[in-house]
Scaffold this motif. Structure first.
Motif, short mmCIF file in Angstrom:
data_model
loop_
_atom_site.label_atom_id
_atom_site.label_comp_id
_atom_site.label_asym_id
_atom_site.label_seq_id
_atom_site.Cartn_x
_atom_site.Cartn_y
_atom_site.Cartn_z
N LEU A 215 0.83 -1.20 0.00
CA LEU A 215 0.00 0.00 0.00
C LEU A 215 0.87 1.26 0.00
O LEU A 215 0.99 1.97 1.00
CB LEU A 215 -0.95 -0.03 1.20
CG LEU A 215 -1.99 -1.16 1.16
CD1 LEU A 215 -2.87 -1.12 2.39
CD2 LEU A 215 -2.83 -1.08 -0.11
N GLU A 220 -4.17 7.52 -6.07
CA GLU A 220 -5.05 6.37 -6.23
C GLU A 220 -4.92 5.37 -5.08
O GLU A 220 -5.83 4.56 -4.83
CB GLU A 220 -4.77 5.67 -7.56
CG GLU A 220 -3.47 4.88 -7.63
CD GLU A 220 -2.21 5.73 -7.70
OE1 GLU A 220 -1.11 5.17 -7.52
OE2 GLU A 220 -2.33 6.95 -7.95
N LEU A 221 -3.78 5.43 -4.37
CA LEU A 221 -3.55 4.49 -3.28
C LEU A 221 -4.61 4.61 -2.19
O LEU A 221 -5.02 3.60 -1.59
CB LEU A 221 -2.15 4.74 -2.71
CG LEU A 221 -1.62 3.91 -1.52
CD1 LEU A 221 -2.09 4.42 -0.18
CD2 LEU A 221 -1.93 2.44 -1.70
N ASP A 223 -7.83 5.43 -2.33
CA ASP A 223 -9.07 4.73 -2.70
C ASP A 223 -8.86 3.22 -2.69
O ASP A 223 -9.73 2.46 -2.24
CB ASP A 223 -9.56 5.18 -4.07
CG ASP A 223 -10.08 6.61 -4.06
OD1 ASP A 223 -10.59 7.04 -3.00
OD2 ASP A 223 -9.96 7.30 -5.10
N SER A 224 -7.71 2.78 -3.17
CA SER A 224 -7.40 1.35 -3.18
C SER A 224 -7.36 0.81 -1.76
O SER A 224 -7.91 -0.27 -1.48
CB SER A 224 -6.06 1.11 -3.87
OG SER A 224 -5.68 -0.24 -3.77
N ASN A 227 -10.76 0.31 -0.24
CA ASN A 227 -11.46 -0.85 -0.78
C ASN A 227 -10.88 -2.18 -0.28
O ASN A 227 -11.62 -3.17 -0.15
CB ASN A 227 -11.42 -0.83 -2.32
CG ASN A 227 -12.24 0.30 -2.89
OD1 ASN A 227 -13.26 0.70 -2.32
ND2 ASN A 227 -11.80 0.84 -4.03
N ARG A 228 -9.58 -2.20 0.00
CA ARG A 228 -8.92 -3.46 0.31
C ARG A 228 -8.77 -3.73 1.80
O ARG A 228 -8.59 -4.88 2.20
CB ARG A 228 -7.55 -3.50 -0.36
CG ARG A 228 -7.60 -3.35 -1.88
CD ARG A 228 -6.22 -3.28 -2.49
NE ARG A 228 -5.53 -4.56 -2.44
CZ ARG A 228 -4.26 -4.73 -2.81
NH1 ARG A 228 -3.56 -3.69 -3.24
NH2 ARG A 228 -3.71 -5.92 -2.76
#
Length: 384
Positions: A215, A220-221, A223-224, A227-228
């Protein structure tokens, strides 16, 4: 040989010392223009005071000795930040926001890297008494300004939040020793060891902890990660804080790293590290460390950053330097002495040639003061 210095300890010779001092003055003036007051903590303190609230990492880096007056153990400071927190909480004892800065040598038992000095010159700024994100914004902006002014602008500033790891460790029910073991695996990037450790942690937290080294990245990290990672309140809050920082600082080269946990025992919120092109490690670090003043009698929100001025000066180079003016010995010449005094008042370096001294005797002068038609004028030295 008696004149040899210990490993990772060195002198600062004239060019380096002049550059360090130039950057010190310029940076402290920059801090002052933003309302930061200079403090000068002592080189050594009683060990229990020096290490209060700083975690085990600082204890290992601190030289210790016995005080011949009290018989108590003293420590030579390895980090000035806890000392400044003590000054804010215990000595100044102000209400509201306090901004403090500092610059002086610290001493480490071991170098932080193969090329690092064990006697860094720690330069930093700290803001106390404000818990809002605006304090973190101010610290990040001031860090970027300081590095730019020094001639070492950050190519990347990695930002993280220790709340993410802390939330996952708590949700997984890890005890203190397990948390320490996991932290060590993450810091050493031991992927096989991390995989084995996380396989024994109940879902979904083991898988989430295993994700942390992946991570890192740009906008964009965030939002990723949302989600994860598990939908825990502390993680939502940490990611929201990082998004606010990104939105408020569009001009800074921010990136994000949720596995950067250096200073984990000390920090408790946003953390950041600045990098310079071609340099293998961070040139400045900082973050939030609320509550450290509680150990000195008064808990205070706190955030700030520090850097090694000696290393910054080395990366910045010598900067623009102007040679000195060579002048005749002026003790018995009032007019010449007045001229020299006037030049020095204008900021010029004027070196008087001692009686019998040769002109090229180790002098770094590119101009000379000569008398023509009764007037003292400056003349360029041929070949300089």
């Amino acid at each position: 040989m008696n004149w040899l210095l210990p490993d990772h300890i060195s002198d600062a010779l004239p060019h380096e010392a002049a550059n360090i001092e130039r950057l010190r003055r310029a940076t402290l003036d920059l801090f002052r223009s933003h309302g930061y007051e200079l403090v000068q903590p002592p080189l050594l303190e009683f060990l229990d005071s020096l290490l209060t609230g700083s975690g085990s990492d600082l204890k290992l880096r601190t030289f210790k000795l016995v005080d011949q007056l009290s018989g108590r153990t003293l420590g030579v400071r390895a980090d000035m930040t806890p000392q400044v927190a003590r000054i804010d909480a215990h000595l100044l004892n102000r209400r509201g926001v306090t901004r403090l800065c500092y610059c002086d040598s610290v001493l480490h038992t071991l170098p932080t890297s193969q090329a690092a000095s064990r006697e860094p010159i720690q330069l930093g700024a700290e803001l106390y008494g404000y818990a809002g994100i605006e304090a973190d914004l101010e610290a990040l902006r001031l860090l970027a300004l300081a590095l730019k002014a020094a001639g070492t602008p950050a190519s990347r500033i990695d930002v993280g939040h220790v709340g993410v790891f802390r939330a996952l460790a708590n949700a997984a029910g890890l005890n203190g020793s397990e948390e320490e073991g996991l932290l060590q695996l993450l810091q050493t990037k031991d992927v096989p060891g991390l995989r084995d450790f996380c396989s024994r942690i109940a879902a979904p937290y083991g898988a989430a902890l295993m994700l942390l080294p992946e991570l890192f990245g740009g906008d964009e990290l965030l939002d990723s990660a949302a989600n994860r990672l598990p939908d825990l309140p502390e993680i939502r809050e940490a990611l929201a804080t990082l998004k606010q920082l990104r939105a408020a600082l569009p001009d800074l080269p921010l990136s994000f790293d949720l596995a950067d946990l250096r200073g984990y025992h000390y920090h408790n919120g946003v953390v950041f590290a600045a990098y310079y092109p071609g340099y293998p490690s961070a040139i400045a670090r900082g973050g939030r460390y609320d509550g450290v003043g509680a150990n000195f009698g008064r808990a205070r929100p706190a955030t700030g950053f520090s850097m090694d001025l000696r290393e910054i000066a080395r990366l910045a180079g010598n900067g623009e330097t102007t040679g000195a003016i060579l002048a005749p010995w002026a003790l018995d010449n009032a007019a010449l002495a007045d001229k020299i005094a006037a030049l020095r008042a204008q900021g010029e370096v004027v070196v008087e040639l001692l009686p019998g001294q040769e002109e090229n005797d180790g002098l770094l002068c590119d101009r000379r003061l000569v008398q023509q038609s009764g007037e003292w004028i400056i003349q360029v030295i041929d070949g300089k």
